[in-house]
Design a protein around this motif. Sequence first.
Motif, PDB file in Angstrom:
ATOM      1  N   GLN A 292       0.829  -1.202   0.000  1.00  0.00           N
ATOM      2  CA  GLN A 292       0.000   0.000   0.000  1.00  0.00           C
ATOM      3  C   GLN A 292       0.866   1.256   0.000  1.00  0.00           C
ATOM      4  N   LYS A 293       1.953   1.218   0.759  1.00  0.00           N
ATOM      5  CA  LYS A 293       2.871   2.375   0.814  1.00  0.00           C
ATOM      6  C   LYS A 293       3.627   2.534  -0.499  1.00  0.00           C
ATOM      7  N   GLU A 294       3.909   1.405  -1.162  1.00  0.00           N
ATOM      8  CA  GLU A 294       4.711   1.439  -2.392  1.00  0.00           C
ATOM      9  C   GLU A 294       3.888   1.771  -3.629  1.00  0.00           C
ATOM     10  N   GLU A 295       2.585   1.524  -3.570  1.00  0.00           N
ATOM     11  CA  GLU A 295       1.752   1.683  -4.764  1.00  0.00           C
ATOM     12  C   GLU A 295       1.705   3.146  -5.196  1.00  0.00           C
ATOM     13  N   LYS A 296       2.079   3.361  -6.435  1.00  0.00           N
ATOM     14  CA  LYS A 296       2.095   4.727  -6.956  1.00  0.00           C
ATOM     15  C   LYS A 296       0.669   5.166  -7.292  1.00  0.00           C
ATOM     16  N   PRO A 297       0.343   6.419  -7.020  1.00  0.00           N
ATOM     17  CA  PRO A 297      -1.014   6.905  -7.317  1.00  0.00           C
ATOM     18  C   PRO A 297      -1.365   6.689  -8.790  1.00  0.00           C
ATOM     19  N   ASN A 298      -2.512   6.080  -9.029  1.00  0.00           N
ATOM     20  CA  ASN A 298      -3.003   5.868 -10.383  1.00  0.00           C
ATOM     21  C   ASN A 298      -4.510   5.636 -10.302  1.00  0.00           C
ATOM     22  N   PRO A 299      -5.183   5.682 -11.450  1.00  0.00           N
ATOM     23  CA  PRO A 299      -6.653   5.545 -11.419  1.00  0.00           C
ATOM     24  C   PRO A 299      -7.123   4.198 -10.873  1.00  0.00           C
ATOM     25  N   GLU A 300      -6.272   3.161 -10.924  1.00  0.00           N
ATOM     26  CA  GLU A 300      -6.672   1.832 -10.471  1.00  0.00           C
ATOM     27  C   GLU A 300      -5.790   1.393  -9.309  1.00  0.00           C
ATOM     28  N   LEU A 301      -6.138   1.832  -8.113  1.00  0.00           N
ATOM     29  CA  LEU A 301      -5.412   1.416  -6.917  1.00  0.00           C
ATOM     30  C   LEU A 301      -5.981   0.085  -6.428  1.00  0.00           C
ATOM     31  N   TYR A 302      -5.082  -0.848  -6.146  1.00  0.00           N
ATOM     32  CA  TYR A 302      -5.527  -2.161  -5.678  1.00  0.00           C
ATOM     33  C   TYR A 302      -5.276  -2.363  -4.184  1.00  0.00           C
ATOM     34  N   PHE A 303      -4.214  -1.761  -3.672  1.00  0.00           N
ATOM     35  CA  PHE A 303      -3.838  -2.030  -2.283  1.00  0.00           C
ATOM     36  C   PHE A 303      -4.421  -0.949  -1.359  1.00  0.00           C
ATOM     37  N   HIS A 304      -5.739  -0.946  -1.308  1.00  0.00           N
ATOM     38  CA  HIS A 304      -6.453  -0.003  -0.461  1.00  0.00           C
ATOM     39  C   HIS A 304      -7.126  -0.763   0.686  1.00  0.00           C
ATOM     40  N   ASP A 305      -7.640  -0.032   1.656  1.00  0.00           N
ATOM     41  CA  ASP A 305      -8.187  -0.655   2.859  1.00  0.00           C
ATOM     42  C   ASP A 305      -9.382  -1.559   2.565  1.00  0.00           C
ATOM     43  N   GLY A 306     -10.186  -1.194   1.559  1.00  0.00           N
ATOM     44  CA  GLY A 306     -11.337  -2.030   1.213  1.00  0.00           C
ATOM     45  C   GLY A 306     -10.914  -3.407   0.746  1.00  0.00           C
ATOM     46  N   ASN A 307      -9.896  -3.461  -0.114  1.00  0.00           N
ATOM     47  CA  ASN A 307      -9.396  -4.751  -0.578  1.00  0.00           C
ATOM     48  C   ASN A 307      -8.764  -5.546   0.565  1.00  0.00           C
ATOM     49  N   LEU A 308      -8.026  -4.869   1.440  1.00  0.00           N
ATOM     50  CA  LEU A 308      -7.383  -5.558   2.554  1.00  0.00           C
ATOM     51  C   LEU A 308      -8.420  -6.171   3.486  1.00  0.00           C
ATOM     52  N   THR A 309      -9.443  -5.421   3.818  1.00  0.00           N
ATOM     53  CA  THR A 309     -10.483  -5.917   4.719  1.00  0.00           C
ATOM     54  C   THR A 309     -11.155  -7.161   4.156  1.00  0.00           C
ATOM     55  N   THR A 310     -11.586  -7.081   2.910  1.00  0.00           N
ATOM     56  CA  THR A 310     -12.310  -8.208   2.313  1.00  0.00           C
ATOM     57  C   THR A 310     -11.379  -9.384   2.037  1.00  0.00           C
ATOM     58  N   LEU A 311     -10.128  -9.111   1.653  1.00  0.00           N
ATOM     59  CA  LEU A 311      -9.171 -10.188   1.393  1.00  0.00           C
ATOM     60  C   LEU A 311      -8.924 -11.013   2.647  1.00  0.00           C
ATOM     61  N   VAL A 312      -8.712 -10.368   3.784  1.00  0.00           N
ATOM     62  CA  VAL A 312      -8.462 -11.095   5.036  1.00  0.00           C
ATOM     63  C   VAL A 312      -9.697 -11.907   5.421  1.00  0.00           C
ATOM     64  N   THR A 313     -10.881 -11.310   5.268  1.00  0.00           N
ATOM     65  CA  THR A 313     -12.116 -12.040   5.565  1.00  0.00           C
ATOM     66  C   THR A 313     -12.256 -13.250   4.652  1.00  0.00           C
ATOM     67  N   ASP A 314     -11.977 -13.071   3.359  1.00  0.00           N
ATOM     68  CA  ASP A 314     -12.047 -14.177   2.392  1.00  0.00           C
ATOM     69  C   ASP A 314     -11.093 -15.300   2.771  1.00  0.00           C
ATOM     70  N   LEU A 315      -9.842 -14.957   3.065  1.00  0.00           N
ATOM     71  CA  LEU A 315      -8.834 -15.976   3.341  1.00  0.00           C
ATOM     72  C   LEU A 315      -9.101 -16.689   4.657  1.00  0.00           C
ATOM     73  N   PHE A 316      -9.577 -15.959   5.653  1.00  0.00           N
ATOM     74  CA  PHE A 316      -9.892 -16.604   6.928  1.00  0.00           C
ATOM     75  C   PHE A 316     -11.018 -17.610   6.743  1.00  0.00           C
ATOM     76  N   SER A 317     -12.087 -17.197   6.084  1.00  0.00           N
ATOM     77  CA  SER A 317     -13.241 -18.083   5.923  1.00  0.00           C
ATOM     78  C   SER A 317     -12.914 -19.277   5.036  1.00  0.00           C
ATOM     79  N   ALA A 318     -12.295 -19.018   3.877  1.00  0.00           N
ATOM     80  CA  ALA A 318     -11.967 -20.116   2.965  1.00  0.00           C
ATOM     81  C   ALA A 318     -10.882 -21.014   3.546  1.00  0.00           C
ATOM     82  N   GLY A 319      -9.893 -20.412   4.202  1.00  0.00           N
ATOM     83  CA  GLY A 319      -8.786 -21.195   4.747  1.00  0.00           C
ATOM     84  C   GLY A 319      -9.164 -22.051   5.921  1.00  0.00           C
ATOM     85  N   MET A 320     -10.213 -21.673   6.629  1.00  0.00           N
ATOM     86  CA  MET A 320     -10.663 -22.465   7.763  1.00  0.00           C
ATOM     87  C   MET A 320     -11.766 -23.437   7.376  1.00  0.00           C
TER      88      MET A 320
END
Length: 508
Positions: A292-320
């Motif tokens: 997130q710190k390294e990602e250069k500003p651009n119209p398509e940001l991927y490493f934002h808080d919304g993606n992080l929140t849902t990614l962790v929820t996805d991995l916890f649920s699927a991984g368990m």
Amino acid sequence: MQKVCTMQTKEGSSEDMLPFDPVTVLLSIIVCIFLVTVLYKKKEDVPQNYPPGPKPLPIIGNILNLDIEKAHLSFLELAKKYGPVYSIKVGVQKMVVLCGYDTVREALVNHAEEFAERPTTPIFTDITKGYGLIFSRGHNSKAMRRFTLSTLRDFGMGKRTLEDKINEESNRLVETIKSYKGEPFDNNMIMNAAVGNIIVSILLGHRFDYNDPKLQRLLTIIRDIIRIGGSPMALLYNAFPSLMRWIPGSHKTLRPTIDEFNSFVREVFTKQRDQLDVNDQRNLIDCFLVKQKEEKPNPELYFHDGNLTTLVTDLFSAGMETTSTTLRWGILLMMKYPDVQEKVQKEIEKVIGSAEPQLVHRQHMPYTDAVVHEIQRFSDITPFVARETTQDVILKGFFIPKGTHIVGSLTSVLRDPKYFQKPNEFYPQHFLDSEGNFVRSEAFIPFSAGRRSCAGENLAKMELFIFFTKLLQNFTFKSPLGAKLDFNPIIGITLAPRKHEICAISRN
């Protein structure tokens, strides 16, 4: 003297099924009103060579052709009449269903790019906004998948370090089970906790005690998400999203349930952001925050808080959920087939003895390996996969337009009589040759196939072998006296065993 395994009589638990929702009746009435009051004169344009299927009714499509509580079985029945590639409509949503290994493989592997997209699933995409891994689409999906696979490898997926961590957790699980001293107990929560701790260690860098109230609550939330997300009300929501948003029912509890889990995730990564050291990345969240710190500003940001929140929820649920559910089916099957359990234990004694199970042992344990594979095949915990075509495609002579919602029936693959001699029976010999050597079946794809196959497949394989072997190394599992084993699953996003108790007789 060995204790006699007894069971206290208990009333059936309401956890075995979601409560009957009277809203279903109300919805049926509303649909009937639509049918008698709405004129449906416009004939739909059907492309030439479009897959055949049952004629859809106005408004509701082919819902009456499906048992919405057991849709995965309805897909098999329809395939008998319309073939391995057929079309249906659920509400106004057109779908093409693929059945049998040959058809599913041709689509997901031979035409991987054309079948690479995830369809919009209203009940989840309304909540996740397309963030994360499971329900994301397009470039966001590719970015999150690349990051996930890379980070899982960095934190030991397929390596000895993670193998040791799984063994440590399995030892704690063994000690917990021993505390029941052979008396009946429900293994649902502790199995979820043990497997959940593996993915938690990767995501958060630590583990929870099994009795930790926070972990207990997180596991309950995941259970509710899995159950509600695959319920009949969820299917109706996906079929009629505009209508169902205004109708009360169990589907309305999904958003606050997911929001509660997301709140926990945001609290964790907010603390970690304050303590972040780019030179000491302790877990997946740290790695994401560095990106997130390294990602250069651009119209398509991927490493934002919304993606992080849902990614962790996805991995916890699927991984368990998937691994713990498979292990619970495995123990249930060992109680039903004690001869299989005994053969596995003899092989463990011969190859491992009292040592720690390691993945290297698997190549010398063909019968155990075959049993683990057969547990996955027979339990069929993820009965179908959802895809969307990225372009027009010809499959088995049928024309499927770009943007078509695809349902790949994994049930039809794992029970394909062309590849499995006794598809509806638990039969470890499906993965053994005449000399007792392990043989792979190309139709064994419980993790799906193609571009969107399970990102955690290698981790799940490690967990299944080590946990299963450790449990049978230490215990003989028996059904409580007088108990009847029920193999009818609870229907959700996954197919899970119904509430039951087990007796674990120590072998040491």
